[in-house]
Design a protein around this motif. Structure first.
Motif, PDB file in Angstrom:
ATOM      1  N   ASN A  86       0.840  -1.195   0.000  1.00 30.14           N
ATOM      2  CA  ASN A  86       0.000   0.000   0.000  1.00 30.14           C
ATOM      3  C   ASN A  86       0.876   1.246   0.000  1.00 30.14           C
ATOM      4  O   ASN A  86       1.993   1.229   0.511  1.00 30.14           O
ATOM      5  N   VAL A  87       0.310   2.326  -0.509  1.00 24.99           N
ATOM      6  CA  VAL A  87       0.931   3.637  -0.456  1.00 24.99           C
ATOM      7  C   VAL A  87       0.244   4.417   0.657  1.00 24.99           C
ATOM      8  O   VAL A  87      -0.983   4.593   0.628  1.00 24.99           O
ATOM      9  N   VAL A  88       1.001   4.862   1.659  1.00 19.54           N
ATOM     10  CA  VAL A  88       0.413   5.666   2.732  1.00 19.54           C
ATOM     11  C   VAL A  88      -0.033   7.000   2.149  1.00 19.54           C
ATOM     12  O   VAL A  88       0.672   7.624   1.350  1.00 19.54           O
ATOM     13  N   SER A  89      -1.238   7.419   2.541  1.00 19.65           N
ATOM     14  CA  SER A  89      -1.794   8.686   2.067  1.00 19.65           C
ATOM     15  C   SER A  89      -2.405   9.404   3.266  1.00 19.65           C
ATOM     16  O   SER A  89      -2.276   8.954   4.392  1.00 19.65           O
ATOM     17  N   GLY A  90      -3.082  10.507   3.020  1.00 18.98           N
ATOM     18  CA  GLY A  90      -3.673  11.246   4.137  1.00 18.98           C
ATOM     19  C   GLY A  90      -2.635  12.092   4.850  1.00 18.98           C
ATOM     20  O   GLY A  90      -1.428  11.894   4.708  1.00 18.98           O
ATOM     21  N   GLU A  91      -3.112  13.034   5.610  1.00 22.11           N
ATOM     22  CA  GLU A  91      -2.210  13.925   6.346  1.00 22.11           C
ATOM     23  C   GLU A  91      -1.632  13.219   7.563  1.00 22.11           C
ATOM     24  O   GLU A  91      -2.091  12.147   7.948  1.00 22.11           O
ATOM     25  N   LEU A  92      -0.646  13.851   8.181  1.00 22.54           N
ATOM     26  CA  LEU A  92      -0.045  13.330   9.407  1.00 22.54           C
ATOM     27  C   LEU A  92      -1.143  13.046  10.434  1.00 22.54           C
ATOM     28  O   LEU A  92      -2.049  13.867  10.629  1.00 22.54           O
ATOM     29  N   ASN A  93      -1.090  11.878  11.060  1.00 18.47           N
ATOM     30  CA  ASN A  93      -2.072  11.430  12.064  1.00 18.47           C
ATOM     31  C   ASN A  93      -3.476  11.253  11.512  1.00 18.47           C
ATOM     32  O   ASN A  93      -4.444  11.239  12.256  1.00 18.47           O
ATOM     33  N   HIS A  94      -3.596  11.129  10.201  1.00 21.67           N
ATOM     34  CA  HIS A  94      -4.880  10.801   9.568  1.00 21.67           C
ATOM     35  C   HIS A  94      -4.616   9.576   8.691  1.00 21.67           C
ATOM     36  O   HIS A  94      -4.304   9.703   7.513  1.00 21.67           O
ATOM     37  N   PRO A  95      -4.693   8.362   9.269  1.00 21.53           N
ATOM     38  CA  PRO A  95      -4.180   7.146   8.640  1.00 21.53           C
ATOM     39  C   PRO A  95      -5.022   6.639   7.464  1.00 21.53           C
ATOM     40  O   PRO A  95      -6.079   6.042   7.645  1.00 21.53           O
ATOM     41  N   GLU A  96      -4.528   6.884   6.274  1.00 23.81           N
ATOM     42  CA  GLU A  96      -5.194   6.429   5.060  1.00 23.81           C
ATOM     43  C   GLU A  96      -4.158   5.741   4.181  1.00 23.81           C
ATOM     44  O   GLU A  96      -2.955   5.905   4.387  1.00 23.81           O
ATOM     45  N   ALA A  97      -4.626   4.962   3.203  1.00 31.85           N
ATOM     46  CA  ALA A  97      -3.695   4.252   2.320  1.00 31.85           C
ATOM     47  C   ALA A  97      -4.382   3.864   1.022  1.00 31.85           C
ATOM     48  O   ALA A  97      -5.608   3.799   0.945  1.00 31.85           O
ATOM     49  N   VAL A  98      -3.545   3.589   0.021  1.00 32.41           N
ATOM     50  CA  VAL A  98      -4.023   3.095  -1.270  1.00 32.41           C
ATOM     51  C   VAL A  98      -3.368   1.737  -1.507  1.00 32.41           C
ATOM     52  O   VAL A  98      -2.140   1.636  -1.568  1.00 32.41           O
ATOM     53  N   LEU A  99      -4.197   0.705  -1.626  1.00 32.20           N
ATOM     54  CA  LEU A  99      -3.706  -0.636  -1.944  1.00 32.20           C
ATOM     55  C   LEU A  99      -3.430  -0.716  -3.447  1.00 32.20           C
ATOM     56  O   LEU A  99      -4.265  -0.313  -4.255  1.00 32.20           O
ATOM     57  N   ILE A 100      -2.270  -1.219  -3.806  1.00 30.96           N
ATOM     58  CA  ILE A 100      -1.986  -1.480  -5.215  1.00 30.96           C
ATOM     59  C   ILE A 100      -2.454  -2.905  -5.500  1.00 30.96           C
ATOM     60  O   ILE A 100      -1.926  -3.863  -4.949  1.00 30.96           O
ATOM     61  N   ARG A 101      -3.476  -3.012  -6.350  1.00 33.08           N
ATOM     62  CA  ARG A 101      -4.118  -4.312  -6.600  1.00 33.08           C
ATOM     63  C   ARG A 101      -3.552  -5.056  -7.802  1.00 33.08           C
ATOM     64  O   ARG A 101      -3.625  -6.287  -7.854  1.00 33.08           O
ATOM     65  N   ALA A 102      -3.039  -4.338  -8.806  1.00 31.79           N
ATOM     66  CA  ALA A 102      -2.534  -5.021  -9.997  1.00 31.79           C
ATOM     67  C   ALA A 102      -1.598  -4.094 -10.764  1.00 31.79           C
ATOM     68  O   ALA A 102      -1.759  -2.869 -10.724  1.00 31.79           O
ATOM     69  N   VAL A 103      -0.621  -4.699 -11.433  1.00 25.46           N
ATOM     70  CA  VAL A 103       0.282  -3.953 -12.312  1.00 25.46           C
ATOM     71  C   VAL A 103       0.417  -4.698 -13.635  1.00 25.46           C
ATOM     72  O   VAL A 103       0.200  -5.908 -13.712  1.00 25.46           O
ATOM     73  N   GLU A 104       0.787  -3.946 -14.662  1.00 21.71           N
ATOM     74  CA  GLU A 104       1.108  -4.529 -15.969  1.00 21.71           C
ATOM     75  C   GLU A 104       2.620  -4.604 -16.066  1.00 21.71           C
ATOM     76  O   GLU A 104       3.295  -3.573 -16.007  1.00 21.71           O
ATOM     77  N   PRO A 105       3.200  -5.811 -16.174  1.00 24.85           N
ATOM     78  CA  PRO A 105       4.656  -5.947 -16.168  1.00 24.85           C
ATOM     79  C   PRO A 105       5.317  -5.064 -17.209  1.00 24.85           C
ATOM     80  O   PRO A 105       4.834  -4.943 -18.334  1.00 24.85           O
ATOM     81  N   LYS A 106       6.437  -4.433 -16.816  1.00 20.14           N
ATOM     82  CA  LYS A 106       7.182  -3.591 -17.759  1.00 20.14           C
ATOM     83  C   LYS A 106       8.640  -4.039 -17.853  1.00 20.14           C
ATOM     84  O   LYS A 106       9.095  -4.454 -18.894  1.00 20.14           O
ATOM     85  N   GLU A 107       9.372  -3.951 -16.739  1.00 21.40           N
ATOM     86  CA  GLU A 107      10.810  -4.261 -16.756  1.00 21.40           C
ATOM     87  C   GLU A 107      11.072  -5.549 -15.987  1.00 21.40           C
ATOM     88  O   GLU A 107      10.386  -5.861 -15.015  1.00 21.40           O
ATOM     89  N   GLY A 108      12.088  -6.296 -16.419  1.00 20.03           N
ATOM     90  CA  GLY A 108      12.484  -7.511 -15.701  1.00 20.03           C
ATOM     91  C   GLY A 108      11.555  -8.686 -15.928  1.00 20.03           C
ATOM     92  O   GLY A 108      11.278  -9.455 -15.010  1.00 20.03           O
ATOM     93  N   LEU A 109      11.086  -8.846 -17.169  1.00 17.05           N
ATOM     94  CA  LEU A 109      10.107  -9.908 -17.453  1.00 17.05           C
ATOM     95  C   LEU A 109      10.644 -11.300 -17.150  1.00 17.05           C
ATOM     96  O   LEU A 109       9.905 -12.158 -16.667  1.00 17.05           O
ATOM     97  N   ASP A 110      11.934 -11.537 -17.405  1.00 16.67           N
ATOM     98  CA  ASP A 110      12.518 -12.851 -17.098  1.00 16.67           C
ATOM     99  C   ASP A 110      12.480 -13.119 -15.597  1.00 16.67           C
ATOM    100  O   ASP A 110      12.161 -14.227 -15.154  1.00 16.67           O
ATOM    101  N   LEU A 111      12.799 -12.099 -14.826  1.00 18.00           N
ATOM    102  CA  LEU A 111      12.790 -12.215 -13.368  1.00 18.00           C
ATOM    103  C   LEU A 111      11.367 -12.438 -12.854  1.00 18.00           C
ATOM    104  O   LEU A 111      11.131 -13.281 -11.978  1.00 18.00           O
TER     105      LEU A 111
END
Length: 193
Positions: A86-111
């Motif tokens: 997740n990416v922490v979001s929201g202001e200081l002492n206001h606990p919010e976040a964004v979950l990263i649910r999916a990505v499209e592969p770009k670099e390091g396909l063999d890995l």
């Protein structure tokens, strides 16, 4: 030229950030090499008022502590043996976040292929636990600033169309399960479902 997103990028409201992250490139450098993917699906969690968030009602634990800090940091946790990022979001002492649910592969396909085994390419990164395995993101990345190596987010592309809908896998969260706080790049084949 490195185009790593600045700390200020993460200061936007959480719902806006969840959309702004779409098309950005999530990068993880490891000893084995670098792997990355364009973010194609996110979910926003508005902590104190969101029954689906780990920080609902300002619940402060060792696990949620990073969310009470500044935005732009990594919040990792393990769910059903899978590490989620997740990416922490929201202001200081206001606990919010964004979950990263999916990505499209770009670099390091063999890995990515090596880490994901005999899965079809479409299934390498089309879920929050799959993408962390594919990119080598681990629980100890917790608390890392996302504008620094080895785990960072770079500028990518601007999606033509963004869809939104209900979040996934939070059925026991009362009315929060109906909030339309999931965002994805319309018709991208790496979106989780």
């Amino acid at each position: 030229m490195m185009s790593i997103l600045s700390a200020e990028f993460y200061e936007q409201p959480t719902l806006e950030l969840a959309k702004s992250l779409l098309g950005c490139e999530l990068v993880k450098e490891t000893e084995k090499g670098t792997a990355s993917g364009y973010i194609v699906e996110t979910e926003a969690y508005i902590g104190p008022v969101d029954r689906a968030a780990h920080s609902f009602n300002n619940k402060r634990t060792q696990r949620t502590e990073v969310m009470f800090g500044l935005p732009g940091y990594v919040y990792t946790y393990v769910m059903h043996t899978h590490c989620l990022v997740n990416v922490v979001s929201g202001e200081l002492n206001h606990p919010e976040a964004v979950l990263i649910r999916a990505v499209e592969p770009k670099e390091g396909l063999d890995l990515i292929q090596e880490r994901r085994g005999d899965k079809k390419e479409k299934d390498f990164t089309n879920g929050p636990g799959k993408l962390t395995k594919a990119l080598g993101i681990i629980k100890s990345d917790y608390g890392h600033p996302l504008n620094q190596s080895p785990l960072y987010i770079k500028k990518g592309f601007s999606p033509e169309h963004i869809s939104k809908g209900k979040r996934i896998g939070i059925d026991n969260s009362g009315e929060a399960r109906n909030y339309p706080w999931r965002f994805w790049i319309t018709e991208n084949r790496f979106v989780s479902r």
